[in-house]
Structure formats: structure tokens, C-alpha cells
Design an enzyme around this catalytic site. Structure first.
Site, short mmCIF file in Angstrom:
data_model
loop_
_atom_site.label_atom_id
_atom_site.label_comp_id
_atom_site.label_asym_id
_atom_site.label_seq_id
_atom_site.Cartn_x
_atom_site.Cartn_y
_atom_site.Cartn_z
N ARG A 109 0.83 -1.22 0.00
CA ARG A 109 0.00 0.00 0.00
C ARG A 109 0.86 1.26 0.00
O ARG A 109 0.52 2.27 0.62
CB ARG A 109 -0.97 0.03 1.20
CG ARG A 109 -1.92 -1.12 1.26
CD ARG A 109 -2.90 -1.16 0.08
NE ARG A 109 -3.68 -2.38 0.13
CZ ARG A 109 -3.29 -3.53 -0.42
NH1 ARG A 109 -2.16 -3.61 -1.11
NH2 ARG A 109 -4.04 -4.60 -0.33
N SER A 184 -10.55 -0.76 3.77
CA SER A 184 -9.68 -0.95 4.94
C SER A 184 -9.17 0.39 5.41
O SER A 184 -8.55 1.13 4.65
CB SER A 184 -8.48 -1.82 4.56
OG SER A 184 -8.91 -3.02 4.02
N GLU A 280 -4.35 3.41 6.43
CA GLU A 280 -4.10 3.19 5.00
C GLU A 280 -4.66 4.37 4.20
O GLU A 280 -4.13 4.74 3.17
CB GLU A 280 -4.78 1.88 4.55
CG GLU A 280 -4.66 1.60 3.07
CD GLU A 280 -5.32 0.30 2.63
OE1 GLU A 280 -5.14 -0.74 3.31
OE2 GLU A 280 -6.01 0.32 1.60
C1 FAD Z 1 -15.42 -0.68 -0.13
C2 FAD Z 1 -13.97 -0.40 -0.46
C3 FAD Z 1 -13.09 -1.47 -0.65
C4 FAD Z 1 -11.75 -1.23 -0.96
N1 FAD Z 1 -10.92 -2.31 -1.15
C5 FAD Z 1 -9.63 -2.10 -1.46
C6 FAD Z 1 -8.77 -3.23 -1.70
O1 FAD Z 1 -9.18 -4.39 -1.65
N2 FAD Z 1 -7.46 -2.99 -2.00
C7 FAD Z 1 -6.97 -1.71 -2.10
O2 FAD Z 1 -5.77 -1.58 -2.38
N3 FAD Z 1 -7.77 -0.63 -1.89
C8 FAD Z 1 -9.08 -0.80 -1.58
N4 FAD Z 1 -9.89 0.28 -1.36
C9 FAD Z 1 -9.34 1.65 -1.46
C10 FAD Z 1 -9.59 2.34 -2.84
O3 FAD Z 1 -10.41 1.55 -3.64
C11 FAD Z 1 -8.26 2.59 -3.55
O4 FAD Z 1 -7.41 3.37 -2.76
C12 FAD Z 1 -8.47 3.28 -4.91
O5 FAD Z 1 -7.25 3.34 -5.61
C13 FAD Z 1 -9.08 4.67 -4.74
O6 FAD Z 1 -9.37 5.17 -6.03
P1 FAD Z 1 -10.10 6.56 -6.27
O7 FAD Z 1 -10.05 6.76 -7.76
O8 FAD Z 1 -11.42 6.55 -5.59
O9 FAD Z 1 -9.10 7.55 -5.53
P2 FAD Z 1 -9.38 8.79 -4.61
O10 FAD Z 1 -9.77 8.29 -3.25
O11 FAD Z 1 -10.23 9.76 -5.30
O12 FAD Z 1 -7.90 9.38 -4.52
C14 FAD Z 1 -6.89 8.76 -3.75
C15 FAD Z 1 -5.64 9.67 -3.78
O13 FAD Z 1 -5.09 9.72 -5.09
C16 FAD Z 1 -5.04 11.06 -5.60
N5 FAD Z 1 -5.35 10.94 -7.03
C17 FAD Z 1 -6.52 10.56 -7.59
N6 FAD Z 1 -6.40 10.49 -8.94
C18 FAD Z 1 -5.11 10.85 -9.23
C19 FAD Z 1 -4.37 10.97 -10.44
N7 FAD Z 1 -4.91 10.72 -11.63
N8 FAD Z 1 -3.07 11.38 -10.34
C20 FAD Z 1 -2.52 11.65 -9.14
N9 FAD Z 1 -3.16 11.55 -7.95
C21 FAD Z 1 -4.45 11.15 -8.00
C22 FAD Z 1 -6.04 11.81 -4.77
O14 FAD Z 1 -5.70 13.18 -4.69
C23 FAD Z 1 -5.92 11.13 -3.41
O15 FAD Z 1 -4.83 11.60 -2.68
C24 FAD Z 1 -11.26 0.10 -1.08
C25 FAD Z 1 -12.15 1.17 -0.91
C26 FAD Z 1 -13.48 0.93 -0.61
C27 FAD Z 1 -14.42 2.10 -0.48
#
Ligand code: FAD
Length: 284
Positions: A109, A184, A280
Site C-alpha cells: 500500500r 480498509s 491506510e
Molecule cells: C469498499 C472499499 C473497498 C476497498 N478495497 C480495497 C482493496 O481491496 N485494495 C486496495 O488496495 N484498496 C481498496 N480500497 C481503497 C480504494 O479503492 C483505492 O485506494 C483506490 O485506488 C481509490 O481510487 P479513487 O479513484 O477513488 O481515488 P481517490 O480516493 O479519489 O484518490 C486517492 C488519492 O489519489 C489522488 N489521485 C486521484 N487520482 C489521481 C491521479 N490521476 N493522479 C494523481 N493523484 C491522484 C487523490 O488526490 C488522493 O490523494 C477500497 C475502498 C473501498 C471504499
């Protein structure tokens, strides 16, 4: 992300769309996806093309461009296993830069984007190297084998693994559309075997997985559950009833209230077991 206050700044939502095969040889394809593609839909598309490598990460919420930031992973696979490179714009000079797998410094992570170059680059696309045949089907983790056997599947395809992962995730994790959560909330702590031995002697029932010759990983969900937090509620902030690693918002909890609950959990887990658990999620 956990927002604990309003953001007084320009917010950009990256919405670049498109995915294509950019190169192939006899065994592999290199697929480029733009950052704004939905991750799960992208995974399903690769499976429909019979490209292997992402199936264990089905149903992780979010977009493709975010996947390198915390090296997303699930069920024994992380994106670092198939990530070839990503393209990103440097906010300081507007130049496009390519980051190879090595340059991303992926860890559990973790990546360079959460550390030395935090908030400096906007990722615009990601390239994955996927198998065209002889897929490395990985059913060793979690309940995948049990889920497949339940459906009488002995020789699973990419689609079977994806379906199993989707079914397990749906049964265990709350849907953020129905119950606010960010998956998580804490990382599973990785500790040296030397530090772990006296703790394990005191708590012989403590679960752990060997991650290297010198380190073990302890499931944070188990620690939180044993510390008595599973299913607990503090106003509208709470700990999920089926999965102690997930903090939930029942409606009107503020980000600060969720953060306060997370700190109480961290402190109690430390006082009970002598183990620090780290968030995380990105706390903003
Ligand atoms: C129900 C649930 C289950 C999950 N299960 C997992 C799992 O099994 N494994 C896991 O690893 N994660 C898991 N996650 C966490 C999440 O899915 C990941 O962290 C995912 O990558 C978030 O994507 P997002 O596009 O929503 O990012 P956001 O939450 O919108 O952004 C995350 C970060 O990245 C930055 N960011 C966004 N886009 C860009 C870009 N294009 N360039 C640079 N920076 C950027 C944002 O500013 C922020 O700091 C889970 C989340 C939920 C809600």
C-alpha cells in the site's frame, strides 16, 4: 481519502477515458488505460479479452489512474505484479514524465506517489503487461478456493476467479453507496520476528503471516476485533459489524469524528498488544 475539513483549493477530477492494446508478443499484451477509466470496468474488459493478471483485483472501487498511488491489491495480487509504467504530468513544470515499475518504489500500500513526490504528479495513464495464455491463476489467498469449490469449479478461468472475488467481497464489505466507508482504514502491521516473538508468547492465538525471513504481517482486523471494537458505534461513526478493519459512517459523522474513532482504536490496540497500526487512507 478521509476529509477532515473543507478544502480551500482547486480540485481537479481526472476524467480521461480510453483503453487500448499498445504492444503484444506471443505471450503478453501491453494495455494502456487512461486515468479516468473505472478500475472494475477496466478489469472486466481485460477478462473479456482473455488477458490475465488483474482478475484478483475485481471490484476494488476507484479509477485506473489512482491504482499506482497505494499499489492497490487484494487476494494475493497487487498492481505492481503487472504494472509496466505510468505517464504523469509534473505540476511544477507541466512536463509529461514516465514512471517505470522500479521508479514507483512500490511496497505494501505504498509508492513514491505517497512519499517523496506526494502531490507533485497527476497520473494520466497506466500501462499493464498481461498474459495472453498460460495465465497464472492465483487462488491461494483467502476464501477463493472455497468459493470456487462451492460452485464445483476445479479448473477456474479468469472469469471464474473474478466471479469468486466479487462474491466474497460483496458478502464481506459494505457497499460505499449504501454505507459510507473507504475500505480498509488501517494497514496490516508488518513487524520484525524479534519484536513479534514476545508478543506472540503473550497472545498465542494471534494470527500472523510470514512475509520474509525476518518479518511477519499481523491482520489489523483481528487486533481491532480482539480489542473489542467490531460492530461498535460512536454516534454516527462506527466499526463495521462483519469487518473490523472498515470504519463506517452511518450518516452524519464528520471526518474529524471518524478520525477520532480511528485514534481511539490505534491507542487501545497499542495498549493491549504493543503493536502500532497505521492508517491506510489519506487523511486530509
Ligand atoms: C469498499 C472499499 C473497498 C476497498 N478495497 C480495497 C482493496 O481491496 N485494495 C486496495 O488496495 N484498496 C481498496 N480500497 C481503497 C480504494 O479503492 C483505492 O485506494 C483506490 O485506488 C481509490 O481510487 P479513487 O479513484 O477513488 O481515488 P481517490 O480516493 O479519489 O484518490 C486517492 C488519492 O489519489 C489522488 N489521485 C486521484 N487520482 C489521481 C491521479 N490521476 N493522479 C494523481 N493523484 C491522484 C487523490 O488526490 C488522493 O490523494 C477500497 C475502498 C473501498 C471504499
Amino acid at each position: 481519502m478521509l476529509l477532515t475539513k473543507d478544502i480551500d483549493a482547486l480540485v481537479i477530477h481526472v476524467d480521461l477515458k480510453g483503453k487500448k492494446v499498445i504492444k503484444e508478443d506471443n505471450d503478453f499484451v501491453w494495455v494502456e488505460s487512461q486515468a479516468g477509466e473505472n478500475w472494475h470496468e477496466f478489469v472486466l474488459w481485460t477478462i473479456s479479452q482473455n488477458f490475465g493478471g488483474l482478475e484478483n483485483m475485481s471490484l476494488i472501487p476507484g479509477n485506473v489512474g489512482t491504482t499506482p498511488i497505494q499499489n492497490i491489491g487484494a487476494y494475493g495480487t497487487e498492481i505492481k505484479d503487472t504494472f509496466e509504467y505510468c505517464k504523469a504530468i509534473d505540476i511544477e513544470n507541466q512536463q509529461l514524465k514516465t514512471f517505470t515499475n522500479e521508479e514507483c518504489h512500490f511496497g505494501y500500500r505504498e509508492s513514491i506517489f505517497k512519499n517523496s513526490v506526494k502531490d507533485r504528479y497527476i497520473i494520466t495513464s497506466v500501462v499493464f503487461k498481461l498474459t495472453k495464455h498460460s495465465h497464472k491463476i492465483n487462488t491461494s489467498y483467502g476464501d477463493i478456493t472455497a468459493e470456487l469449490l462451492k460452485n464445483n469449479i476445479e479448473h477456474p478461468t479468469l472469469q471464474d476467479v473474478s466471479n469468486a472475488v466479487i462474491a466474497i467481497r460483496r458478502s464481506k464489505l459494505p457497499d460505499p453507496k449504501e454505507l459510507g466507508n473507504s475500505g480498509s482504514f488501517f494497514k496490516n502491521p508488518v513487524i520484525s520476528k524479534t519484536a513479534f516473538e514476545p508478543i506472540h508468547a503473550k497472545f498465542p492465538e494471534m494470527k500472523f503471516y510470514e512475509v520474509s525471513a525476518t518479518e511477519v504481517k499481523v491482520p489489523a482486523g483481528w487486533l481491532i476485533e480482539q480489542a473489542g471494537f467490531k460492530g461498535k458505534r460512536f454516534g454516527d461513526a462506527g466499526i463495521h459489524k462483519n469487518q473490523a478493519l472498515v470504519l463506517v459512517n452511518y450518516g452524519s459523522a464528520t471526518g474529524q469524528q471518524i478520525l477520532d474513532v480511528s485514534k481511539t482504536i490505534q491507542q487501545t490496540v497499542f495498549e493491549t498488544f504493543g503493536i502500532s497500526i497505521e492508517a491506510e487512507v489519506n487523511i486530509i
